[in-house]
Scaffold this active site. Structure first.
Site, PDB file in Angstrom:
ATOM      1  N   THR A  83       0.806  -1.220   0.000  1.00 50.69           N
ATOM      2  CA  THR A  83       0.000   0.000   0.000  1.00 50.69           C
ATOM      3  C   THR A  83       0.841   1.274   0.000  1.00 50.69           C
ATOM      4  OG1 THR A  83      -0.167  -0.260   2.400  1.00 50.69           O
ATOM      5  CG2 THR A  83      -2.024  -1.018   1.080  1.00 50.69           C
ATOM      6  N   ASP A 126     -15.597 -21.593  -5.733  1.00 51.83           N
ATOM      7  CA  ASP A 126     -16.889 -20.999  -5.358  1.00 51.83           C
ATOM      8  C   ASP A 126     -17.345 -21.518  -3.999  1.00 51.83           C
ATOM      9  OD1 ASP A 126     -16.838 -19.832  -7.865  1.00 51.83           O
ATOM     10  OD2 ASP A 126     -17.984 -21.448  -8.785  1.00 51.83           O
ATOM     11  N   HIS A 158     -21.665 -23.050 -16.466  1.00 53.75           N
ATOM     12  CA  HIS A 158     -21.240 -22.685 -15.112  1.00 53.75           C
ATOM     13  C   HIS A 158     -21.090 -21.172 -14.979  1.00 53.75           C
ATOM     14  CE1 HIS A 158     -19.006 -23.542 -11.276  1.00 53.75           C
ATOM     15  NE2 HIS A 158     -18.509 -22.335 -11.559  1.00 53.75           N
ATOM     16  N   GLU A 159     -20.370 -20.555 -15.921  1.00 51.40           N
ATOM     17  CA  GLU A 159     -20.116 -19.115 -15.823  1.00 51.40           C
ATOM     18  C   GLU A 159     -21.388 -18.308 -16.079  1.00 51.40           C
ATOM     19  OE1 GLU A 159     -17.495 -18.067 -14.535  1.00 51.40           O
ATOM     20  OE2 GLU A 159     -16.421 -19.967 -14.613  1.00 51.40           O
TER      21      GLU A 159
END
Length: 604
Positions: free
Chosen positions: A209, A503, A426-427
């Site tokens: 960062t 997922d 699936h997508e």
């Protein structure tokens, strides 16, 4: 200009070279020197010297076809060629010449002593001196052997140094640090009202960062000495050396006050003291000395300490109390505007097309740190070079985001038609469930091109703006979206594949956080059942409850995910025609945009 540093060679390498040189010297140089010490005469001269009694010792070397002999005092060695002479032995015995067969010393004894004993010792001493100088140089110069001396690097002001203008996306952190620089430039303005600057400023935040970059910007802006040192450089093999380095560092800083001391990765020496046996005495003594220097009887007027860490919870409470590190400056992941500013700063270093929508790129790079954004810009430039273009386009930047997120495209990975259909459904299942729910991020892109990260495809969702809070409904919708891929497979193919492993992991993690940390369970109400450690380094969580409660948590997690899975299946059943149409289109195109997806979805 970058310095090329050759790898260091082990000591045995140098000693092997010395031994090889000595062996070559003994086998080649010594015989040559010996030959130079021998005088050559003819055979008649040899006979005359034997008759006159001037020969002291004779050695007949039949293999080399020569005779070696010395004078009466045996100070000079002669050689002569051999000739057939059967009476030579009798003449030598009559003249009293020694023919015992002992080897004649061909070189001066003193010279032989120098070459065989003194020279090797001198070579090894010279080698030791050379290696010690190299070791001292690698350890920090001629004072390297002065144990306990600080090897802090003093910043030298340069026109090419980093300024605050070169740091984007961290406006609050810059404001805090600008105040420190202004105080060092004009302390009277603050002293008139009785204000004093904090002794220590702690920069905390995730990796990448820009904590170290902010410290460099302070060094570039301040007109005072800037000492920079890493926390690991204090820790030595011998106990007490680290504390001595701390004393020496602050001694130098006090002599050059006002000044700034920057300690990077301070958690290397600032960890909590647990008091257990077998602890790191060296690290604890170093920490104790640092605490004393920051708030001792002598005081540190004019010395401001900057420190950076991504593990603030691991620091000792005595180090973070008021009076030491008075101010904590969070350097968090940049927001949407911050990401856009950071991208523009890094884009100045490369050639970019003028029509790039930086706001769109910043939205696609949600959650990226400053270092990742710099990598995205660099990847876009590399892609432009590979394609033979002289500037990077918006498509290059979008592709570079996908490279950072999911890896490069696997051009050699060829899916079968059946696998390709499964991935397409699936997508589209993910995208369709997301589109049919409220409070869900719009779909930006869908692809079934395999990536090097192992993903056979992915659906990219991009929020329109900043998103700081998520409601329970939004989290549940996100879980339903994650289960949409598996739900589509079950609906169409009546089976499940391994493609939903990631997922499942994300959905389970999110459901568990809702119950244990976010208080979104009716049974447990607002009770924290899980504690998060190392929030800037992945946020590992550990349960803080009984075994019975943990079992109940597991049941509720399963119930929550199962409920959202059923919800996703219901959405796909209601929109089966669109699911088939979108999956077929994705199967043919392999990659479609969010606009194409919405056009087909809204088409009647």
């Amino acid at each position: 200009m970058n310095e090329v540093i050759n790898p260091k060679k082990p000591l045995i390498y140098y000693y092997a070279i010395v031994l090889l040189v000595l062996m070559l010297f003994n086998f080649l140089a010594m015989p040559w020197i010996a030959q130079r010490q021998i005088r050559e005469v003819d055979y008649n001269t040899f006979n005359e010297m034997v008759q006159e009694g001037q020969v002291g010792q004779v050695q007949i070397q039949e293999q080399e076809n020569r005779i070696l002999f010395t004078d009466k005092e045996e100070t000079t060695v002669y050689k002569t060629p051999m000739v057939p002479d059967y009476t030579l032995t009798d003449r030598l015995l009559a003249a009293g010449v020694s023919t015992t067969g002992e080897e004649i010393q061909q070189t001066d004894p003193f010279l032989s002593f120098l070459l065989t004993w003194v020279l090797p010792i001198v070579i090894f001493i010279a080698l030791g001196q050379y290696l010690s100088r190299r070791m001292m140089k690698s350890m920090g110069g001629p004072n390297a052997m002065m144990f306990g001396k600080s090897n802090a690097k003093v910043y030298v002001k340069s026109s090419e140094g980093i300024k605050f203008s070169d740091v984007a996306g961290e406006d609050e952190a810059k404001d805090n640090l600008k105040e420190i620089v202004e105080y060092l430039h004009d302390p009277k303005k603050y002293q008139e009202i009785g204000a004093s600057m904090p002794k220590g400023i702690l920069l905390v935040g995730p990796p990448g960062t820009g904590k170290t970059m902010l410290a460099k910007a302070v060094a570039g802006e301040a007109n005072v000495p800037f000492f920079s040192m890493s926390g690991s450089e204090f820790v030595e093999m011998f106990v007490g050396m680290g504390a001595s380095k701390v004393r020496d560092l602050f001694k130098q800083a006090k002599e050059k006050a006002p000044c700034i001391v920057f300690i990077d990765e301070i958690d290397a020496i600032g960890k909590k003291r647990d008091g257990q046996l077998g602890g790191n005495d060296e690290r604890e003594q170093t920490l104790n000395q640092l605490l004393t220097e920051m708030d001792g009887f002598e005081g540190n007027t004019g010395v401001i300490i900057l420190a950076a860490t991504n593990r603030p919870e691991a620091l000792d409470p005595a180090l973070t109390r008021p009076g030491r590190f008075d101010r904590r400056v969070p350097v968090e992941l940049p927001d949407l505007q911050g990401r856009e500013d950071i991208l523009k700063v890094h884009a100045k270093k490369i050639k970019v097309a003028e029509d790039v929508d930086w706001n769109k790129i910043a939205r696609m790079a949600a959650g990226a740190s400053g270092a990742e954004l710099a990598n995205i810009v660099n990847e876009a430039a590399l892609r432009a070079v590979r394609d033979g273009r002289r500037y990077a386009t918006e498509a290059d930047l979008e592709e570079s985001i996908e490279v950072v997120i999911a890896g490069y495209q696997k051009k050699n990975a060829i899916l079968t038609d059946e696998e390709k259909k499964v991935v397409a459904y699936h997508e589209v299942g993910h995208a369709l469930v997301a589109a049919k729910q409220t409070n869900s991020a719009p779909v930006q892109k869908i692809t079934i091109v395999p990536r090097t990260s192992g993903a056979l495809g992915y659906t990219m969702q991009v929020d329109e703006g900043n998103h700081y809070l998520m409601s329970q409904a939004e989290l549940e919708n996100k879980i339903a979206t994650l289960t949409g891929g598996r739900a589509a497979e079950e609906l169409v193919f009546h089976s499940a594949s391994t493609g939903a492993s990631n997922d499942i992991e994300q959905a389970t993690k999110l459901a568990r956080a809702m119950i244990t940390r976010y208080g979104m369970s009716q049974d447990f109400d607002m009770v924290a059942l899980e504690t998060v450690q190392n929030q800037y380094l992945g946020g590992d969580a550990s349960l803080a409850c009984s075994a019975e409660t943990a079992a109940e948590i597991d049941r509720q997690v399963v119930g929550l995910v199962k409920k959202q899975h059923e919800k996703a299946s219901r959405i796909l059943e209601e929109n089966r025609e669109k699911l088939d149409e979108l999956a077929e289109y994705l199967y043919e195109k392999e990659t479609i945009t969010g606009e194409e997806f919405m056009d087909i979805l809204n088409r009647k």
